[in-house]
Design an enzyme around this catalytic site. Structure first.
Site, PDB file in Angstrom:
ATOM      1  N   GLY A  70      11.589  -0.639  76.124  1.00  0.00           N
ATOM      2  CA  GLY A  70      11.251  -1.722  75.224  1.00  0.00           C
ATOM      3  C   GLY A  70      10.598  -2.869  75.973  1.00  0.00           C
ATOM      4  O   GLY A  70      10.621  -2.932  77.205  1.00  0.00           O
ATOM      5  N   TYR A  75       6.722  -7.463  86.030  1.00  0.00           N
ATOM      6  CA  TYR A  75       6.368  -7.160  87.419  1.00  0.00           C
ATOM      7  C   TYR A  75       7.615  -6.758  88.188  1.00  0.00           C
ATOM      8  O   TYR A  75       8.683  -7.359  88.028  1.00  0.00           O
ATOM      9  CB  TYR A  75       5.736  -8.388  88.075  1.00  0.00           C
ATOM     10  CG  TYR A  75       5.546  -8.252  89.575  1.00  0.00           C
ATOM     11  CD1 TYR A  75       4.548  -7.436  90.093  1.00  0.00           C
ATOM     12  CD2 TYR A  75       6.375  -8.930  90.471  1.00  0.00           C
ATOM     13  CE1 TYR A  75       4.386  -7.293  91.466  1.00  0.00           C
ATOM     14  CE2 TYR A  75       6.220  -8.796  91.841  1.00  0.00           C
ATOM     15  CZ  TYR A  75       5.221  -7.974  92.331  1.00  0.00           C
ATOM     16  OH  TYR A  75       5.061  -7.835  93.685  1.00  0.00           O
ATOM     17  N   HIS A  76       7.470  -5.731  89.022  1.00  0.00           N
ATOM     18  CA  HIS A  76       8.498  -5.361  89.989  1.00  0.00           C
ATOM     19  C   HIS A  76       7.897  -5.450  91.381  1.00  0.00           C
ATOM     20  O   HIS A  76       6.725  -5.100  91.581  1.00  0.00           O
ATOM     21  CB  HIS A  76       8.999  -3.934  89.766  1.00  0.00           C
ATOM     22  CG  HIS A  76       9.645  -3.699  88.444  1.00  0.00           C
ATOM     23  ND1 HIS A  76      10.737  -4.417  88.014  1.00  0.00           N
ATOM     24  CD2 HIS A  76       9.358  -2.827  87.447  1.00  0.00           C
ATOM     25  CE1 HIS A  76      11.101  -3.984  86.819  1.00  0.00           C
ATOM     26  NE2 HIS A  76      10.269  -3.025  86.451  1.00  0.00           N
ATOM     27  N   LEU A 138      14.947  -7.564  81.192  1.00  0.00           N
ATOM     28  CA  LEU A 138      15.537  -6.281  80.883  1.00  0.00           C
ATOM     29  C   LEU A 138      14.715  -5.530  79.862  1.00  0.00           C
ATOM     30  O   LEU A 138      14.027  -6.122  79.031  1.00  0.00           O
ATOM     31  CB  LEU A 138      16.984  -6.414  80.408  1.00  0.00           C
ATOM     32  CG  LEU A 138      17.252  -7.099  79.086  1.00  0.00           C
ATOM     33  CD1 LEU A 138      18.428  -6.440  78.385  1.00  0.00           C
ATOM     34  CD2 LEU A 138      17.585  -8.563  79.315  1.00  0.00           C
ATOM     35  N   ILE A 151      17.721  -3.499  84.127  1.00  0.00           N
ATOM     36  CA  ILE A 151      17.518  -4.931  84.358  1.00  0.00           C
ATOM     37  C   ILE A 151      16.935  -5.143  85.754  1.00  0.00           C
ATOM     38  O   ILE A 151      17.236  -4.393  86.689  1.00  0.00           O
ATOM     39  CB  ILE A 151      18.847  -5.709  84.200  1.00  0.00           C
ATOM     40  CG1 ILE A 151      18.607  -7.229  84.234  1.00  0.00           C
ATOM     41  CG2 ILE A 151      19.887  -5.300  85.246  1.00  0.00           C
ATOM     42  CD1 ILE A 151      19.828  -8.057  83.815  1.00  0.00           C
ATOM     43  N   CYS A 168       6.592 -10.539  79.949  1.00  0.00           N
ATOM     44  CA  CYS A 168       7.288 -10.132  78.722  1.00  0.00           C
ATOM     45  C   CYS A 168       6.539 -10.577  77.469  1.00  0.00           C
ATOM     46  O   CYS A 168       7.131 -10.721  76.395  1.00  0.00           O
ATOM     47  CB  CYS A 168       8.720 -10.640  78.719  1.00  0.00           C
ATOM     48  SG  CYS A 168       9.655 -10.103  80.168  1.00  0.00           S
TER      49      CYS A 168
END
Length: 206
Positions: A70, A75-76, A138, A151, A168
């Site tokens: 969802g 960004y990671h 999350l 998360i 987001c």
């Protein structure tokens, strides 16, 4: 409640872990133990299943991966504590809403208990905030009563790539990280602290 196994995957490419989550979820049986995966990813943007391309302002050559979680784009990167929940929510007597609430509350509890930080949620904008700046994002997927994804807690990282997107889906959303408040913030500690709070809440809800 069944046992929950923790797996520390270290630094792993997002696509590899995503494929592994899909494989685990599609092949698990009613007897399969739940797992929580602790991981850190190299720089990558991930799009949620309803993600809009216009929310990626300029990728600056950072890879973009489409996912089935969802939410919109996030960004990671190195220094971010990521925790994935591979749970049988039916067996744990959890609905989707209760799972999201538990994931959020565990982060709020962890930040308060270990760092004396008062975090909060914002209605309609999932995630965890400190002074209206987002510290954790999350995104979850539930398929046939099984959850995956999870998360991401900004811990001790370069936040610059968040400015390349509308995080987001929110233009101008300000991000923060634990290192803004504790210079020695460590993702391994955060992952363990978070998981302990999450499991406690999960046990108390059953």
């Amino acid at each position: 409640m069944n046992n929950i196994y923790q797996k520390d995957l270290g630094l792993q490419q997002y696509t590899k872990v995503f494929d592994d989550m899909l494989e685990f979820t599609s092949t698990r049986t009613p007897e399969t133990n739940d797992e929580i995966w602790l991981v850190e990813h190299p720089a990558v943007f991930t799009q949620g299943k309803h993600g809009k391309p216009e929310h990626i302002l300029n990728s600056h050559n950072i890879p973009i991966v489409a996912t089935d979680r969802g939410g919109q784009v996030t960004y990671h990167g190195p220094g971010q504590a990521v925790i994935y929940f591979l749970l049988d929510i039916k067996r744990n007597k959890l609905g989707a809403k209760k799972l999201v609430t538990t994931v959020e509350q565990a982060c709020i509890n962890m930040l308060d208990k270990y760092y004396n930080l008062k975090a909060h949620i914002i209605d309609g904008a999932h995630g965890i905030y400190i002074n209206n700046q987002k510290i954790a994002s999350l995104g979850l997927r539930i398929k046939q009563g099984k959850s995956y994804h999870g998360i991401a807690i900004n811990t001790n990282m370069d936040l610059t790539p968040f400015s390349y997107i509308n995080p987001c889906g929110y233009s101008g959303l300000k991000m923060c990280q634990l290192a803004n408040f504790y210079q020695e913030a460590d993702i391994k500690k955060v992952q363990q602290q978070y998981t302990a709070e999450f499991v406690t809440l999960l046990n108390n809800s059953i």
